[in-house]
Write a protein that holds these residues in place. Structure first.
Motif, PDB file in Angstrom:
ATOM      1  N   GLY A   1       0.815  -1.210   0.000  1.00 25.72           N
ATOM      2  CA  GLY A   1       0.000   0.000   0.000  1.00 25.72           C
ATOM      3  C   GLY A   1       0.849   1.261   0.000  1.00 25.72           C
ATOM      4  O   GLY A   1       0.526   2.238  -0.685  1.00 25.72           O
ATOM      5  N   LEU A   2       1.960   1.243   0.756  1.00 25.27           N
ATOM      6  CA  LEU A   2       2.871   2.388   0.784  1.00 25.27           C
ATOM      7  C   LEU A   2       3.544   2.572  -0.570  1.00 25.27           C
ATOM      8  O   LEU A   2       3.702   3.705  -1.043  1.00 25.27           O
ATOM      9  N   PHE A   3       3.927   1.461  -1.193  1.00 19.51           N
ATOM     10  CA  PHE A   3       4.538   1.554  -2.527  1.00 19.51           C
ATOM     11  C   PHE A   3       3.565   2.182  -3.521  1.00 19.51           C
ATOM     12  O   PHE A   3       3.955   3.025  -4.344  1.00 19.51           O
TER      13      PHE A   3
ATOM     14  N   LEU B   1      15.198   3.578  -8.032  1.00 13.20           N
ATOM     15  CA  LEU B   1      16.113   2.730  -7.267  1.00 13.20           C
ATOM     16  C   LEU B   1      17.361   3.490  -6.863  1.00 13.20           C
ATOM     17  O   LEU B   1      17.889   3.293  -5.755  1.00 13.20           O
ATOM     18  N   SER B   2      17.845   4.395  -7.711  1.00 18.76           N
ATOM     19  CA  SER B   2      19.123   5.071  -7.481  1.00 18.76           C
ATOM     20  C   SER B   2      19.004   6.289  -6.583  1.00 18.76           C
ATOM     21  O   SER B   2      19.921   6.588  -5.815  1.00 18.76           O
ATOM     22  N   PHE B   3      17.891   7.005  -6.659  1.00 17.10           N
ATOM     23  CA  PHE B   3      17.781   8.290  -5.973  1.00 17.10           C
ATOM     24  C   PHE B   3      17.160   8.189  -4.579  1.00 17.10           C
ATOM     25  O   PHE B   3      17.348   9.078  -3.768  1.00 17.10           O
ATOM     26  N   ASN B   4      16.393   7.132  -4.333  1.00 18.81           N
ATOM     27  CA  ASN B   4      15.723   6.994  -3.039  1.00 18.81           C
ATOM     28  C   ASN B   4      16.093   5.662  -2.402  1.00 18.81           C
ATOM     29  O   ASN B   4      15.693   4.598  -2.889  1.00 18.81           O
ATOM     30  N   SER B   5      16.854   5.719  -1.321  1.00 20.37           N
ATOM     31  CA  SER B   5      17.224   4.514  -0.587  1.00 20.37           C
ATOM     32  C   SER B   5      16.390   4.323   0.670  1.00 20.37           C
ATOM     33  O   SER B   5      16.487   3.293   1.336  1.00 20.37           O
ATOM     34  N   SER B   6      15.566   5.307   1.015  1.00 17.70           N
ATOM     35  CA  SER B   6      14.734   5.209   2.210  1.00 17.70           C
ATOM     36  C   SER B   6      13.596   4.218   1.986  1.00 17.70           C
ATOM     37  O   SER B   6      12.901   4.289   0.965  1.00 17.70           O
ATOM     38  N   PRO B   7      13.375   3.274   2.912  1.00 22.77           N
ATOM     39  CA  PRO B   7      12.280   2.303   2.745  1.00 22.77           C
ATOM     40  C   PRO B   7      10.913   2.957   2.644  1.00 22.77           C
ATOM     41  O   PRO B   7      10.013   2.407   2.002  1.00 22.77           O
ATOM     42  N   ASN B   8      10.730   4.112   3.260  1.00 19.54           N
ATOM     43  CA  ASN B   8       9.431   4.778   3.245  1.00 19.54           C
ATOM     44  C   ASN B   8       9.144   5.506   1.944  1.00 19.54           C
ATOM     45  O   ASN B   8       8.031   6.017   1.759  1.00 19.54           O
ATOM     46  N   LEU B   9      10.130   5.604   1.049  1.00 18.10           N
ATOM     47  CA  LEU B   9       9.958   6.346  -0.192  1.00 18.10           C
ATOM     48  C   LEU B   9      10.018   5.453  -1.430  1.00 18.10           C
ATOM     49  O   LEU B   9      10.052   5.950  -2.547  1.00 18.10           O
ATOM     50  N   ARG B  10      10.045   4.153  -1.224  1.00 13.37           N
ATOM     51  CA  ARG B  10      10.132   3.240  -2.364  1.00 13.37           C
ATOM     52  C   ARG B  10       8.842   3.296  -3.186  1.00 13.37           C
ATOM     53  O   ARG B  10       7.742   3.288  -2.645  1.00 13.37           O
ATOM     54  N   THR B  11       9.018   3.325  -4.498  1.00  9.66           N
ATOM     55  CA  THR B  11       7.873   3.278  -5.403  1.00  9.66           C
ATOM     56  C   THR B  11       7.565   1.826  -5.753  1.00  9.66           C
ATOM     57  O   THR B  11       8.307   0.909  -5.387  1.00  9.66           O
ATOM     58  N   LEU B  12       6.474   1.608  -6.462  1.00  4.25           N
ATOM     59  CA  LEU B  12       6.009   0.250  -6.739  1.00  4.25           C
ATOM     60  C   LEU B  12       7.023  -0.601  -7.513  1.00  4.25           C
ATOM     61  O   LEU B  12       7.278  -1.744  -7.119  1.00  4.25           O
TER      62      LEU B  12
END
Length: 286
Positions: A77-79, A224-235
């Motif tokens: 759901g967060l993704f 994948l390259s710009f966001n390493s935070s688990p809360n900001l991962r896209t689908l």
């Protein structure tokens, strides 16, 4: 009769037969829908059924267990929320900038208009992988890594060329007299653009918006390259987390893929007529 036969193209002559048209249509339909149907059927199977021999095309005992597991194993759901937010913001920004840019190219007497259009076409052909390192350095210098902005800005830049070129062809097909009349009645040029030109070019605007949204929704490398935070991962990034070091739970992965396909499919169905009208009209005018 003779002149019409001569003017017919080889492709039209080849596809003039109804059986051949039916065969070509079935091939295109199979190529387009079979992968999606296979993913759907796989998402309704359990692991033992997926690996049994001979292969079963339809699930013998359909189950939604994989969908439940897809949401429980990872924050699906967060993704979805992150992907939707990033895609929506980048689409809105893309449409705003591309509408203004396309209007300037279509209406203003720019001295280097041809050169600008050529540069836009050239930029749109750059492979994404060649832009990864420069974009990463820019985002790091601006301290934007691990944020939605780190994706919204690049996605906007990547979608601008095709959206701008598409809208230029639509704006050029709208008579200038309509916006001139609006300006005589008291509208500013920007007011005439958004009150007269944009509504008349609605099919093109919707088509450009769909393209920008889908590009942002499906993009994987930058996310994948710009966001390493688990809360900001896209689908797209989140789906690859379902696989383990030695395991590939294909039914669960397929369920997550189906969940990711549904929003885009709904969007296409809702705006189907406008998208088809935009693609055909843009092709004719171009």
């Amino acid at each position: 009769m003779r002149s019409s036969a001569i003017s017919a193209s080889p492709v039209d002559s080849l596809l003039s037969g109804t059986p051949l048209r039916l065969i070509v249509g079935l091939i295109l339909l199979t190529n387009g829908f079979f992968p999606a149907l296979w993913i759907l059927f796989t998402s309704l199977k359990l692991e033992p059924e997926l690996t049994q021999q001979p292969i079963t095309w339809l699930p013998s005992d359909p189950t939604i267990q994989n969908y439940v597991q897809a949401f429980s194993d990872q924050p699906l759901g967060l993704f979805l929320f992150n992907s939707f937010a990033v895609a929506l913001l980048s689409t809105a920004l893309t449409l705003l900038v591309s509408v203004l840019a396309a209007y300037a190219l279509a209406r203003l007497n720019l001295r280097y208009r041809g050169l600008i259009l050529s540069l836009i076409i050239a930029v749109s052909t750059f492979p994404l992988v060649t832009l990864l390192v420069p974009l990463f350095e820019i985002m790091r210098a601006l301290n934007l890594l691990n944020s939605w902005t780190a994706l919204v800005l690049p996605y906007t830049v990547l979608s601008l060329p095709i959206c701008t070129l598409m809208l230029v062809s639509f704006f050029e097909g709208i008579p200038r007299d309509l916006e001139n009349a609006a300006m005589i009645d008291g509208c500013t040029r920007i007011g005439a653009l958004f009150k007269v030109v944009v509504p008349l070019a609605a099919p093109g605007v919707f088509t450009a918006g769909i393209l920008a949204f889908v590009n942002a929704w499906d993009e994987f490398l930058l996310a994948l390259s710009f966001n390493s935070s688990p809360n900001l991962r896209t689908l797209p990034v989140g789906i690859q987390l379902y696989q383990g070091e030695f395991t590939f739970p294909w039914p669960v992965i397929s369920a997550a893929l189906v969940v990711g396909i549904v929003p885009v499919a709904i969007l296409i169905v809702i705006f189907q007529e406008r998208v088809v009208s935009g693609l055909t009209s843009g092709g004719i005018k171009g």
